[in-house]
Design an enzyme around this catalytic site. Structure first.
Site, PDB file in Angstrom:
ATOM      1  N   SER A 127       0.118   3.222  10.415  1.00  0.00           N
ATOM      2  CA  SER A 127       0.922   4.307   9.850  1.00  0.00           C
ATOM      3  C   SER A 127       1.360   5.246  10.972  1.00  0.00           C
ATOM      4  CB  SER A 127       0.120   5.092   8.824  1.00  0.00           C
ATOM      5  OG  SER A 127       0.777   6.311   8.569  1.00  0.00           O
ATOM      6  N   ASN A 178       4.175  -2.426   8.564  1.00  0.00           N
ATOM      7  CA  ASN A 178       4.218  -1.063   8.034  1.00  0.00           C
ATOM      8  C   ASN A 178       5.634  -0.491   8.242  1.00  0.00           C
ATOM      9  OD1 ASN A 178       3.315   1.561   7.146  1.00  0.00           O
ATOM     10  ND2 ASN A 178       1.272   0.975   7.821  1.00  0.00           N
ATOM     11  N   LYS A 182      -3.176  -4.517   9.240  1.00  0.00           N
ATOM     12  CA  LYS A 182      -1.748  -4.242   8.979  1.00  0.00           C
ATOM     13  C   LYS A 182      -1.136  -3.627  10.225  1.00  0.00           C
ATOM     14  CE  LYS A 182       1.389  -2.039   5.695  1.00  0.00           C
ATOM     15  NZ  LYS A 182       1.510  -1.422   4.376  1.00  0.00           N
ATOM     16  N   PHE A 222      -1.411   9.964   4.523  1.00  0.00           N
ATOM     17  CA  PHE A 222      -2.629   9.500   3.839  1.00  0.00           C
ATOM     18  C   PHE A 222      -3.214  10.558   2.893  1.00  0.00           C
ATOM     19  CE2 PHE A 222      -3.959   6.519   7.626  1.00  0.00           C
ATOM     20  CZ  PHE A 222      -2.930   5.653   7.295  1.00  0.00           C
ATOM     21  N   ASN A 253       2.063   8.287  10.573  1.00  0.00           N
ATOM     22  CA  ASN A 253       1.906   9.669  10.119  1.00  0.00           C
ATOM     23  C   ASN A 253       0.522  10.270  10.333  1.00  0.00           C
ATOM     24  OD1 ASN A 253       4.622   9.700   9.199  1.00  0.00           O
ATOM     25  ND2 ASN A 253       3.962   8.483   7.437  1.00  0.00           N
ATOM     26  N   THR A 254      -0.376   9.501  10.977  1.00  0.00           N
ATOM     27  CA  THR A 254      -1.668  10.051  11.376  1.00  0.00           C
ATOM     28  C   THR A 254      -1.693   9.999  12.894  1.00  0.00           C
ATOM     29  OG1 THR A 254      -2.786   9.337   9.359  1.00  0.00           O
ATOM     30  CG2 THR A 254      -4.185   9.707  11.281  1.00  0.00           C
ATOM     31  N   TYR A 274       7.703  -2.187  -1.650  1.00  0.00           N
ATOM     32  CA  TYR A 274       7.508  -0.824  -2.152  1.00  0.00           C
ATOM     33  C   TYR A 274       8.877  -0.175  -2.375  1.00  0.00           C
ATOM     34  CZ  TYR A 274       5.719   4.034  -2.250  1.00  0.00           C
ATOM     35  OH  TYR A 274       5.423   5.324  -2.597  1.00  0.00           O
ATOM     36  N   ASN A 292       9.068   8.542   4.959  1.00  0.00           N
ATOM     37  CA  ASN A 292       7.930   9.322   4.475  1.00  0.00           C
ATOM     38  C   ASN A 292       7.038   9.739   5.625  1.00  0.00           C
ATOM     39  OD1 ASN A 292       4.928   8.186   4.282  1.00  0.00           O
ATOM     40  ND2 ASN A 292       6.309   6.410   4.277  1.00  0.00           N
ATOM     41  N   ARG A 293       6.451  10.914   5.455  1.00  0.00           N
ATOM     42  CA  ARG A 293       5.367  11.360   6.347  1.00  0.00           C
ATOM     43  C   ARG A 293       4.252  11.926   5.471  1.00  0.00           C
ATOM     44  NH1 ARG A 293       9.703  14.616   8.110  1.00  0.00           N
ATOM     45  NH2 ARG A 293       9.800  16.681   7.133  1.00  0.00           N
ATOM     46  N   ASP A 315       0.031   3.242  -4.980  1.00  0.00           N
ATOM     47  CA  ASP A 315      -1.142   3.621  -5.767  1.00  0.00           C
ATOM     48  C   ASP A 315      -2.275   3.926  -4.794  1.00  0.00           C
ATOM     49  OD1 ASP A 315      -3.076   4.052  -7.627  1.00  0.00           O
ATOM     50  OD2 ASP A 315      -3.124   2.021  -8.433  1.00  0.00           O
ATOM     51  N   ALA A 334       0.832  -1.209   0.000  1.00  0.00           N
ATOM     52  CA  ALA A 334       0.000   0.000   0.000  1.00  0.00           C
ATOM     53  C   ALA A 334       0.865   1.257   0.000  1.00  0.00           C
ATOM     54  CB  ALA A 334      -0.895   0.002   1.230  1.00  0.00           C
ATOM     55  N   GLY A 391      11.319  -4.138   3.714  1.00  0.00           N
ATOM     56  CA  GLY A 391      12.727  -4.352   3.398  1.00  0.00           C
ATOM     57  C   GLY A 391      13.005  -5.490   2.435  1.00  0.00           C
TER      58      GLY A 391
END
Ligand SMILES: Cc1cc2nc3c(=O)[nH]c(=O)nc-3n(C[C@H](O)[C@H](O)[C@H](O)COP(=O)(O)O)c2cc1C
Length: 372
Positions: A182, A251, A222, A120, A184-185, A328, A116-117, A70, A67, A307
């Site tokens: 995640s 994640n 996840k 979403f 980042n939220t 990814y 990354n941050r 895309d 995830a 990884g």
């Protein structure tokens, strides 16, 4: 050749701009029938031995796109053309949202990692559902839909937010993933605690069953690599208790272990907050996966991610307990021939192994360790 191309073009560009450029090329190529047939023939040759059945679904192989690449279901056929055996779209949230301020994606090339941050950034579940409904599939592929919490929605209303996305998206999902991992939220990862996770997963299950009556949509969760081992066990037990179909491990991590040896001093600190992915994540993701398999065995489908760079890495995850594997970050560094290499290598490793099928190999190493 890709390495040269990466060094000359992508490396000089802002990582997010490079992503959008590559994404546009992939989409454009997939729209031209002759080109996509040619590209798929070269990059996605299918290996019979790798055919995989997981989550009640038949797939060309075990290797999928994780995830985040895309997010809006805009390039499913393009990614399938490049050889991914399943595509997990999202994370999609109930409300559309822009994500965090830029700059929010960083490469650590020497460490083969990303931070990354993104937060979403996505079009929201109504728009994504519409896109999926209108999609005329060119390649037969498995589409997973990964859902998360809208940032502005308070934690107390998280369940309703996930349920809204489930109602809109379940009908278009070959499988559904509840993302609670995640970094980042704000507050999202608190939902991994079993007291919060139990009602969330139960509500999403109920919403999926209520909306889609013609089949049972497989439901997965996840998880983060930063969970303590006891919490990994607790999620595993909960998944069994609730009859969940799968767990995706893992994640990105908020840890910065294994970094900085090659990356110039101060770079990582200067980047700041975000989830780390790629090579430095490998060891912990593998540990979490092995631990999960030791706990749940074949009762639940495990998806290994974090990884994975080579066919050896993917094979190691399968032996540890993963029926499906995803990647990814290495795609960014390895380029369009990546899936082809993974498939070829996996087929070779399977042929050279004592196992007749991939399914037989799943968890073999973890079972061996448990028996010793
Ligand atoms: C730029 C970027 C964005 C991501 N976005 C998401 C996301 O929206 N939802 C999600 O569940 N995982 C997301 N991930 C995490 C990946 O799906 C994957 O779990 C993680 O990167 C580890 O795999 P890798 O080391 O192969 O990259 C993202 C990763 C990256 C690098």
């Amino acid at each position: 050749m890709y390495r040269l191309f990466f060094d000359l073009i992508f490396k000089r560009m802002d990582p997010e701009k490079a992503h959008h450029l590559a994404f546009a090329w992939i989409r454009a190529a997939a729209r031209v029938p002759v080109l996509r047939t040619l590209v798929a023939a070269v990059l996605a040759p299918r290996h019979k031995a790798l055919r995989t059945e997981a989550l009640g679904l038949r797939m060309h192989g075990p290797f999928g796109l994780a995830a985040g690449f895309d997010k809006n279901a805009a390039a499913i056929d393009g990614m399938s053309m490049l050889g991914f055996d399943h595509i997990e779209i999202g994370t999609v949230t109930a409300q559309p949202q822009p994500g965090n301020p830029k700059k929010r994606l960083f490469r650590l090339v020497a460490d083969r990692a990303l931070i990354n941050r993104m937060g979403f950034n996505n079009d929201g579940s109504a728009a994504v559902a519409e896109r999926l409904a209108a999609r005329e599939a060119i390649f037969r592929t498995t589409v997973g839909v990964n859902i998360g919490k809208t940032k502005v929605v308070p934690e107390e209303e998280a369940v309703a937010d996930y349920v809204t996305s489930t109602e809109r998206l379940a009908a278009h999902a070959d499988y559904l993933v509840v993302n609670v991992s995640s970094p980042n939220t704000p507050g999202l990862r608190n939902l991994q605690a079993t007291e919060a996770l139990r009602p969330l997963l139960a509500a999403v299950r109920e919403a999926a069953d209520r909306t889609v009556t013609s089949r049972r949509v497989p439901l997965l969760v996840k998880i983060a690599p930063d969970l303590a081992d006891e919490d990994v066990d607790a999620v595993a037990d909960l998944a069994v208790e609730l009859g969940l179909d799968g767990i995706i491990a893992t994640n990105t991590t908020i840890a910065r272990d294994g970094l900085g040896l090659r990356t110039p001093k101060g770079t990582v600190e200067a980047i700041g907050a975000g989830g780390l992915s790629g090579a430095p994540l490998k060891e912990r993701s593998l540990q979490v996966l092995s631990r999960l398999y030791a706990r749940v065995g074949d009762r639940i489908t495990l998806v290994g991610v974090g990884g994975i760079e080579t066919a050896d890495d993917a094979w190691e995850r399968i032996l540890a307990g993963a029926t499906l594997v995803q990647g990814y970050s290495a795609f960014i560094y390895e380029g369009p021939f990546w899936c082809r290499k993974i498939h070829k290598g996996l087929a070779e490793r399977l042929a050279a192994s004592p196992y007749a099928t991939l399914a037989e190999a799943v968890g073999a190493e973890t079972r061996k360790k448990a028996a010793a």
